[in-house]
Design an enzyme around this catalytic site. Sequence first.
Site, PDB file in Angstrom:
ATOM      1  N   ASN A   1      45.315  33.140  34.142  1.00  0.00           N
ATOM      2  CA  ASN A   1      44.632  34.367  34.583  1.00  0.00           C
ATOM      3  C   ASN A   1      44.140  34.164  36.023  1.00  0.00           C
ATOM      4  O   ASN A   1      44.297  33.070  36.578  1.00  0.00           O
ATOM      5  CB  ASN A   1      43.476  34.638  33.615  1.00  0.00           C
ATOM      6  CG  ASN A   1      42.355  33.662  33.833  1.00  0.00           C
ATOM      7  OD1 ASN A   1      42.598  32.471  33.966  1.00  0.00           O
ATOM      8  ND2 ASN A   1      41.147  34.148  33.913  1.00  0.00           N
TER       9      ASN A   1
ATOM     10  N   GLU B   1      40.925  29.748  34.582  1.00  0.00           N
ATOM     11  CA  GLU B   1      40.306  29.116  33.416  1.00  0.00           C
ATOM     12  C   GLU B   1      41.088  29.363  32.126  1.00  0.00           C
ATOM     13  O   GLU B   1      40.759  28.792  31.096  1.00  0.00           O
ATOM     14  CB  GLU B   1      38.848  29.579  33.253  1.00  0.00           C
ATOM     15  CG  GLU B   1      38.623  31.032  32.876  1.00  0.00           C
ATOM     16  CD  GLU B   1      38.630  31.966  34.075  1.00  0.00           C
ATOM     17  OE1 GLU B   1      39.162  31.571  35.125  1.00  0.00           O
ATOM     18  OE2 GLU B   1      38.113  33.091  33.955  1.00  0.00           O
TER      19      GLU B   1
ATOM     20  N   CYS C   1      41.412  33.492  37.781  1.00  0.00           N
ATOM     21  CA  CYS C   1      40.595  32.378  38.317  1.00  0.00           C
ATOM     22  C   CYS C   1      40.965  31.024  37.730  1.00  0.00           C
ATOM     23  O   CYS C   1      40.335  30.002  38.048  1.00  0.00           O
ATOM     24  CB  CYS C   1      39.128  32.696  38.107  1.00  0.00           C
ATOM     25  SG  CYS C   1      38.682  34.278  38.839  1.00  0.00           S
TER      26      CYS C   1
END
Length: 688
Positions: free
Chosen positions: A343, A347, A345
Site C-alpha cells: 500500500n 506497512e 506507505c
Amino acid sequence: YGKGKWELDPKDLLLSYNALKVLEARYLLKDPETLRYIETPQMLFKRVASYLAGVEKEKRKEVENKFYEIMSSLKFVPNTPALMNSGTRLGILSACFVLPVRDSMTSPSGDGIYDTLRAMALVHQQGGGTGFDFSELRPKGDVVASTAGVASGPVSFMKIFDVSTDVVKQGGKRRGANMGVMHAWHADVEDFIHAKTGELKDVQLQNFNISVGVYDYFMEAVMREEQVPLITPRKTKIPGTDHEYYMVKARNYMREEWVQEEILRELEEKGSVYLDESKIITVDEALAIAEKEGAVVRWVNARTIFQEIVKGAWDSGDPGLLFIDEINRRHPAWYLGKIQATNPCGEEPLLPWESCNLGSLNLEKFVKERNGTPYVDWEDLANTIKYAVRFLDNVVDANRYPLPQIEQATKRTRKVGLGVMGLARALIKLGIPYDSIDAIYVSYQLAKFIYYHAMMTSVELAKEKGSFPAYDPVRYKDVWESAKEFDDILSIAGLRGQPSDYVKKLMIEAEKLDVTMLKDMRMKYGLRNATVVSVAPTGTISIIAGTSSSIEPLFALAFIRNVAVGKFLEIDPLFLEYLRRYELDTPEVVKKIAETGEIGDNPFVPRTMRKLFRTAHEVDPIYHVLHQGAWQQWNDSGTSKTINLRSEEPTDTVEKVYMTAWRLGIKGITVYRDKSKSQQVIYFGLKK
Ligand code: ADP
C-alpha cells in the site's frame, strides 16, 4: 445520535486543540443540506463503536462499550476510513489496497490497465490508498501485436493513474495516495528510478510514492558489482509445457530458493501439489530461455542501477526500496502466492486485490506513574489489544467492498494491522532517549508483546468464530521463524552494548513471554487473521490522539504555525512540562528553540533534557533504521517509517541506510532529506 443532546462530555477534554481542529475539518458528520455538524467527537466514537459491534452475535452491548472505551480514552484509534465512513453511506473502512495491473488494456479478469484504473478510482473515492506493481507492463518501445505499434511503457501509464488520483478527491476530504512499484529486472527501471527526481522533482507523479522492488540476488550483485539482465515481461512460452508463463515470473521464482525448498519438500511429502505458476526451473535454464526468446533487453551493472536509486532518494525522497524476497520469506500465508507490492506507505505488503484495515495503540497512554516512577501498565495494554484486534476483525465483515474481487481476496485471509503511535513520547516519559540502545530494546520488546497478544486474540477469535478460510496450520509460517535476536540487530548495524538494568526490568513482562507456545495454540484452535500487526504512519490519527506519530522521533519541539488569523507559537506539551520543571519556560528560550524546532546546543538547556528531546533530524540515521528493524522483527506485515536525514547528509548515508535495512530484514525503506523538496509539506497531518 444526530438529534442527541449536545452537552460537554468530560472525555472531550482529552482532545487537544489540534485534534478538535482536525476532527472538525474532516471527520465529524455534517447534515448534507444545512452543513451543520450533527455529531460531537464522543458521538463519532459511539457511531464507530456501535457500527463495528453490530457484527457481533452475542454480547453486542458489552463489546460496543469496550470499543467506545478504548477509542474515547485515546488508547486505540482505527484508521481514517473507519472513523469517517462507519455507519454512513460510504462503506470502505480500510486504508490499504493492492491492485494487480496486467499487460493489456482491459481483461476479462478485471485487471487490465483500464480496469485497474477504474478500481483505483472507486477505492480513492472513499478514502482508501492503493498500491500497484507495474512490472508486468511491457517496456517503452516494445511491440504491440494487435495494432502493430509500439508500447508507451509503464511510466506513461502511471501518469494516467496520477491524474485520475488528482481528479477523484476523496469526498473533498483528502487527496488519494498511491504506491507505484517496479521490480529491478524491468527494462524500464531506469526511467522509473528517474520518474520523480532531477527535473521531474515536484512535477511528475505527485500522488505516488515510488519504490524499486529488489531481490537478494540484486543486492548481492550490487555488492559484487556484477552485471544483471534487464528483461521485458512480454508473455513467453516455456518450451515443454502447455502453459503460458510470464518470463518474469519464472525469473522471480527461480531466484527465490526458499520457495523452491518449501515446494520441493512438499512434493516429497505429499507426492503432488498444485503449483500454480511456480514451475521450478533453475536460474540458468530460465536465463537461457529468456535470451532465446529475446526477453533479455540488455545487461547492466547492478551497482550502477543501485547508485541511481540512491541518488534519486537523496535528491527527492524517491524511489524507496521494497525487499521482495524478505516480504515473501516473511509472509505467513506465503503459500497463497507471491506478493509484488505494498500500500502507499509500505506497512502492508498485500497479495493482488487484498485490502487491510489498520488501527493503532497509543503507547503514551500505557506509560503510567507510581510514586513519581514511570512504569508500563502491561495489563491495560494486553486488554486494549484484545479489543482492538476484535474491532479490526469486525471491520473485515462490516466493510462494504467496492469490488467483488477485493471482497473475495480480503475475506480469504482476513488480514488486520494493529500498529502503534506515541513511541517517542512514551520513551520520553520513561526517561529514555530515542537514540539509545535502551530505546531500541524497548521497541523490540514492545513489538514482541503486542504481537504475542494480538496473535493470542486472533486464536481466541478463531475458537469463537472460525479461522480465516485460507488458513493452513502446517504451511502457515510463524513470525519468529525469521525474527532476528536483539543482539544480532545491534551488531548488523555495527553497534555494541547492552540494555541497562533499568530498561530490562521495565520490559520484563515482554521478555519472559514464550512465543513458541503460540504455535501450539494456533495448531489447536486455528487463527482468525493471516496477519495481525502492522506499523502505519498514523499521519492524522496521531493528531486525533494528541501524540507523536507512529514509531517516529519528535519532529519539532516548538514551531510557528501560520493560520488565517495570525501566527501562533506552538510548543510540544511534554517539552513545555520539562521547560517548566527547569524554570526555562521563558520567551527567550522558547523563541530560540522555535527558530529551528530543536534544542541544538542551546547552553541554557540541561544535558539530560537535550538528550531526551532530540528530534528527527538530530537522531543519527542508524537509530532510525534500528527502530524500524526492531519493530519489523515481531511484525507479520510491514513497518512504515521515514528515515529523516539532515539536509547536509551525503549520498553515502542513503546507501548505508538502504544496505543496513536489507541486512536487518526490513521489508521496505524510504528516506527523506530535509529541504530536498521545494515545497516541504508540514509534517503535522498536512502530509498527504
Ligand atoms: P491515518 O492516520 O489517516 O489513519 P496513516 O497516515 O496511518 O493514516 O496511513 C495509513 C494508510 O492509509 C496509508 O499507508 C495509506 O494506505 C492510507 N492513506 C493515508 N493517507 C491517505 C490518503 N490521503 N489517501 C488515501 N489513502 C491514504
